[in-house]
Design a protein around this motif. Structure first.
Motif, PDB file in Angstrom:
ATOM      1  N   PRO A  83       0.900  -1.336  -0.124  1.00 39.50           N
ATOM      2  CA  PRO A  83       0.141  -0.116   0.010  1.00 39.50           C
ATOM      3  C   PRO A  83       0.955   1.390   0.168  1.00 39.50           C
ATOM      4  CG  PRO A  83       0.072  -1.003   2.197  1.00 39.50           C
ATOM      5  CD  PRO A  83       0.617  -1.939   1.235  1.00 39.50           C
ATOM      6  N   ASP A  84       2.140   1.142   0.382  1.00 37.32           N
ATOM      7  CA  ASP A  84       2.834   2.393   0.360  1.00 37.32           C
ATOM      8  C   ASP A  84       3.727   2.779  -0.786  1.00 37.32           C
ATOM      9  OD1 ASP A  84       2.203   2.984   2.934  1.00 37.32           O
ATOM     10  OD2 ASP A  84       3.850   2.166   4.185  1.00 37.32           O
ATOM     11  N   LEU A  85       3.489   1.695  -2.017  1.00 36.30           N
ATOM     12  CA  LEU A  85       4.577   2.108  -2.848  1.00 36.30           C
ATOM     13  C   LEU A  85       3.645   2.105  -4.229  1.00 36.30           C
ATOM     14  CD1 LEU A  85       6.572  -1.311  -2.580  1.00 36.30           C
ATOM     15  CD2 LEU A  85       7.255   1.108  -1.863  1.00 36.30           C
ATOM     16  N   THR A  86       4.147   2.920  -5.155  1.00 36.75           N
ATOM     17  CA  THR A  86       3.837   3.206  -6.482  1.00 36.75           C
ATOM     18  C   THR A  86       4.698   2.664  -7.392  1.00 36.75           C
ATOM     19  OG1 THR A  86       2.924   5.497  -6.000  1.00 36.75           O
ATOM     20  CG2 THR A  86       3.061   5.130  -8.239  1.00 36.75           C
ATOM     21  N   ALA A  87       4.437   1.225  -7.655  1.00 44.19           N
ATOM     22  CA  ALA A  87       5.214   0.277  -8.249  1.00 44.19           C
ATOM     23  C   ALA A  87       4.557  -0.402  -9.582  1.00 44.19           C
ATOM     24  CB  ALA A  87       5.914  -0.780  -7.313  1.00 44.19           C
ATOM     25  N   LEU A  88       5.595  -0.366 -10.752  1.00 45.85           N
ATOM     26  CA  LEU A  88       4.885  -0.883 -11.782  1.00 45.85           C
ATOM     27  C   LEU A  88       5.919  -2.094 -12.386  1.00 45.85           C
ATOM     28  CD1 LEU A  88       4.094   2.547 -13.574  1.00 45.85           C
ATOM     29  CD2 LEU A  88       2.497   0.882 -12.151  1.00 45.85           C
ATOM     30  N   VAL A  89       5.244  -2.803 -13.262  1.00 45.03           N
ATOM     31  CA  VAL A  89       5.881  -3.834 -13.882  1.00 45.03           C
ATOM     32  C   VAL A  89       7.142  -3.530 -14.837  1.00 45.03           C
ATOM     33  CG1 VAL A  89       5.797  -5.901 -15.176  1.00 45.03           C
ATOM     34  CG2 VAL A  89       3.984  -5.476 -13.673  1.00 45.03           C
ATOM     35  N   GLY A 132      15.272 -16.657 -14.703  1.00 45.51           N
ATOM     36  CA  GLY A 132      14.825 -17.952 -15.582  1.00 45.51           C
ATOM     37  C   GLY A 132      15.374 -18.022 -17.079  1.00 45.51           C
ATOM     38  N   GLY A 133      14.840 -18.950 -17.501  1.00 45.22           N
ATOM     39  CA  GLY A 133      15.369 -19.147 -19.106  1.00 45.22           C
ATOM     40  C   GLY A 133      14.274 -18.609 -20.124  1.00 45.22           C
ATOM     41  N   ALA A 134      14.593 -19.053 -21.346  1.00 42.72           N
ATOM     42  CA  ALA A 134      13.771 -18.366 -22.399  1.00 42.72           C
ATOM     43  C   ALA A 134      12.200 -18.426 -22.236  1.00 42.72           C
ATOM     44  CB  ALA A 134      14.276 -18.785 -23.673  1.00 42.72           C
ATOM     45  N   SER A 135      11.769 -19.161 -21.340  1.00 40.16           N
ATOM     46  CA  SER A 135      10.346 -19.453 -21.304  1.00 40.16           C
ATOM     47  C   SER A 135       9.662 -18.801 -20.114  1.00 40.16           C
ATOM     48  CB  SER A 135      10.165 -21.068 -21.136  1.00 40.16           C
ATOM     49  OG  SER A 135      10.610 -21.535 -19.874  1.00 40.16           O
ATOM     50  N   ARG A 136      10.621 -17.982 -19.393  1.00 43.30           N
ATOM     51  CA  ARG A 136      10.065 -17.250 -18.343  1.00 43.30           C
ATOM     52  C   ARG A 136       9.091 -16.186 -18.625  1.00 43.30           C
ATOM     53  NH1 ARG A 136      14.571 -14.951 -20.261  1.00 43.30           N
ATOM     54  NH2 ARG A 136      14.768 -12.702 -20.274  1.00 43.30           N
ATOM     55  N   ARG A 137       7.963 -15.940 -17.819  1.00 40.18           N
ATOM     56  CA  ARG A 137       6.963 -14.971 -17.836  1.00 40.18           C
ATOM     57  C   ARG A 137       7.748 -13.555 -17.336  1.00 40.18           C
ATOM     58  NH1 ARG A 137       2.790 -13.277 -14.372  1.00 40.18           N
ATOM     59  NH2 ARG A 137       3.411 -14.979 -12.932  1.00 40.18           N
ATOM     60  N   LEU A 138       7.721 -12.494 -18.542  1.00 36.74           N
ATOM     61  CA  LEU A 138       8.426 -11.325 -18.239  1.00 36.74           C
ATOM     62  C   LEU A 138       7.793 -10.641 -17.365  1.00 36.74           C
ATOM     63  CD1 LEU A 138       9.404 -10.601 -22.027  1.00 36.74           C
ATOM     64  CD2 LEU A 138      10.821 -11.634 -20.345  1.00 36.74           C
ATOM     65  N   SER A 139       6.462 -10.513 -16.849  1.00 34.16           N
ATOM     66  CA  SER A 139       5.831  -9.783 -15.827  1.00 34.16           C
ATOM     67  C   SER A 139       5.924 -10.386 -14.541  1.00 34.16           C
ATOM     68  CB  SER A 139       4.395  -9.519 -16.309  1.00 34.16           C
ATOM     69  OG  SER A 139       3.593 -10.873 -16.353  1.00 34.16           O
ATOM     70  N   VAL A 167      12.532  -4.409 -11.886  1.00 34.63           N
ATOM     71  CA  VAL A 167      13.293  -5.226 -12.758  1.00 34.63           C
ATOM     72  C   VAL A 167      13.815  -6.116 -12.089  1.00 34.63           C
ATOM     73  CG1 VAL A 167      15.262  -4.910 -14.717  1.00 34.63           C
ATOM     74  CG2 VAL A 167      13.459  -3.000 -14.124  1.00 34.63           C
ATOM     75  N   LYS A 168      13.440  -7.401 -12.181  1.00 30.10           N
ATOM     76  CA  LYS A 168      13.942  -8.395 -11.432  1.00 30.10           C
ATOM     77  C   LYS A 168      15.013  -9.263 -12.035  1.00 30.10           C
ATOM     78  CE  LYS A 168      12.080 -12.795  -9.325  1.00 30.10           C
ATOM     79  NZ  LYS A 168      11.987 -12.438  -7.634  1.00 30.10           N
ATOM     80  N   VAL A 169      16.025  -8.947 -11.499  1.00 30.18           N
ATOM     81  CA  VAL A 169      17.501  -9.803 -11.833  1.00 30.18           C
ATOM     82  C   VAL A 169      18.031 -10.500 -10.953  1.00 30.18           C
ATOM     83  CG1 VAL A 169      18.107  -7.637 -13.130  1.00 30.18           C
ATOM     84  CG2 VAL A 169      19.033  -7.736 -11.045  1.00 30.18           C
ATOM     85  N   LEU A 170      17.536 -10.903  -9.800  1.00 28.43           N
ATOM     86  CA  LEU A 170      18.070 -11.693  -8.809  1.00 28.43           C
ATOM     87  C   LEU A 170      16.711 -12.595  -8.485  1.00 28.43           C
ATOM     88  CD1 LEU A 170      19.912  -9.011  -6.581  1.00 28.43           C
ATOM     89  CD2 LEU A 170      20.768 -10.801  -7.996  1.00 28.43           C
TER      90      LEU A 170
END
Length: 413
Positions: A139-145, A151-158, A191-194
């Motif tokens: 609730p405290d964040l204004t965060a967007l995808v 993950g590999g090539a089949s990962r879900r980007l969102s 931006v999920k890199v870990l």
């Protein structure tokens, strides 16, 4: 791991540099492959996939041109001989700048007050958080995808949810409401890199940088916040002499107008042996301790970290030998957001860096920080020095060969 530099660098013919460990021909290992500038990366990757029977995990088109994939040695060597390939690199492990201490305590966020933040957001400026993801529903964040690079090539980007907590904490310090954020209400892109254990790789970080570079102008991303790193020896020419693919990608993104703010690390050592904090084009951030939100060194004992004292450099913080691209921010007992709508108090340069990321965003939004990222970094450092809100170990009284930088001041903007 012992690295070998293979390839005919003294030959007249063009042969790609291959920086890899010794391996058997059929052992599968992850690599980052860099193409010549101007190569159509998507088309070339498709061609190589078909010719050598592999599938790329990442394709890079904006910061560098190239790809990352798991390859057998025979595939790697064949790809290295392709005229379009400049270099092939082992995909190295990446780590968080891990929190030194953690508690569920509900202490108020004094760090925000200490640097004059918490009163307004960075209107029109977004910050990309390259980390473990972000709890988009907090609730405290204004965060967007943003994007998912895990993950590999089949990962879900969102799929940018945060199963660790680190990225959500960082996002909260940047733009959280309720007193936890330096620039409350500022938009952050996850931006999920870990992964959810805080593990990553060079290829995943380049994937995140590539996404930021491609989308910065469209989404108003002017700042990228990185609280992670790995051992390395930075060069001074954007990776040209060392064939450093990560450095090359970062420099391309910076040339595209993005300011990169990077945690210095928590090993109480020189950032000259750590990347990306050691790259001269980024703004590295050391941690200092504050217990009362005010200068003067008169605050109470630091309850969550008894070895630290008010208005002093954090004992765990990395530093710079020359002080040319480092500033300081509060990084001890920092209360911020946590997945599930909660909060947690953590210490580390990971917590200091987002204070600075928010400060840079505010400076850009105010119009005081203009021009190139290098010019913006000079302005931030000059304003920090001019404010003169000192702590033990800052540039007003530096410790020999240990530069922690001056304390940033968001109140100017």
């Amino acid at each position: 791991m012992r690295l070998l530099l293979l390839g005919g660098v003294s030959l007249v013919v063009a042969v790609a540099w291959v920086l890899v460990p010794r391996a058997d021909a059929d052992v599968i290992a992850p690599y980052v492959v860099v193409f010549e500038d101007g190569v159509d990366a998507k088309a070339k990757v498709a061609e190589l996939e078909k010719a050598h029977a592999f599938r790329a995990d990442h394709t890079y088109v904006s910061s560098i041109t190239g790809f990352a994939a798991k390859l057998a040695r025979r595939q790697r060597d064949a790809i290295a001989r392709d005229p379009a390939v400049v270099s092939v690199h082992e995909d190295k492990a990446l780590r968080l700048a891990p929190p030194t201490r953690s508690t569920r305590g509900a202490t108020l966020a004094t760090g925000v007050r200490r640097i004059g933040g918490g009163t307004k957001g960075a209107t029109g400026v977004a910050v990309a958080v390259l980390d473990t993801g972000v709890d988009l529903s907090h609730p405290d964040l204004t965060a967007l995808v943003g994007t998912n690079c895990v993950g590999g090539a089949s990962r879900r980007l969102s799929a940018v949810s945060d199963g660790h907590g680190h990225g959500t904490h960082v996002a909260g310090t940047i733009g959280g409401k309720g007193g936890i954020g330096v620039a409350p209400g500022t938009t952050v892109y996850a931006v999920k890199v870990l992964d959810d254990a805080g593990r990553g790789s060079t290829s995943q970080l380049i994937c995140g940088i590539d996404w930021v570079t491609a989308n910065a102008s469209r989404l108003g991303i002017r700042v990228a916040s990185l609280s992670l790193g790995m051992p390395g020896e930075p060069d001074s020419d954007c990776g040209r002499s060392s064939r450093d693919a990560l450095h090359k990608a970062l420099c391309a993104s910076i040339a595209n107008g993005v300011v990169y703010v990077v945690a210095a690390g928590n090993a109480a050592t020189d950032i000259a042996h750590d990347v990306p904090a050691g790259y001269p084009e980024v703004l590295a951030v050391a941690a200092m301790s504050d217990s009362d939100g005010a200068p003067g060194g008169k605050g109470p004992p630091v309850t969550c970290a008894r070895s630290e004292r008010d208005d002093s450099f954090a004992t765990f913080s990395n530093y710079a030998a020359d002080g040319s691209h480092i500033v300081a921010a509060p990084g001890v007992c920092i209360r911020s957001a946590w997945p599930g709508g909660g909060y947690r108090t953590i210490s580390g340069t990971s917590m200091a860096a987002p204070h600075v990321s928010a400060t840079v965003a505010l400076c850009i939004a105010s119009g005081r920080c203009r021009g190139s990222p290098a010019a913006i970094l000079r302005q931030i450092r000059a304003d920090a020095a001019a404010h003169g809100d000192s702590f033990t170990g800052d540039e007003h009284a530096p410790i020999a060969r240990r530069h922690y930088g001056d304390l940033v001041w968001a109140g100017t903007y």
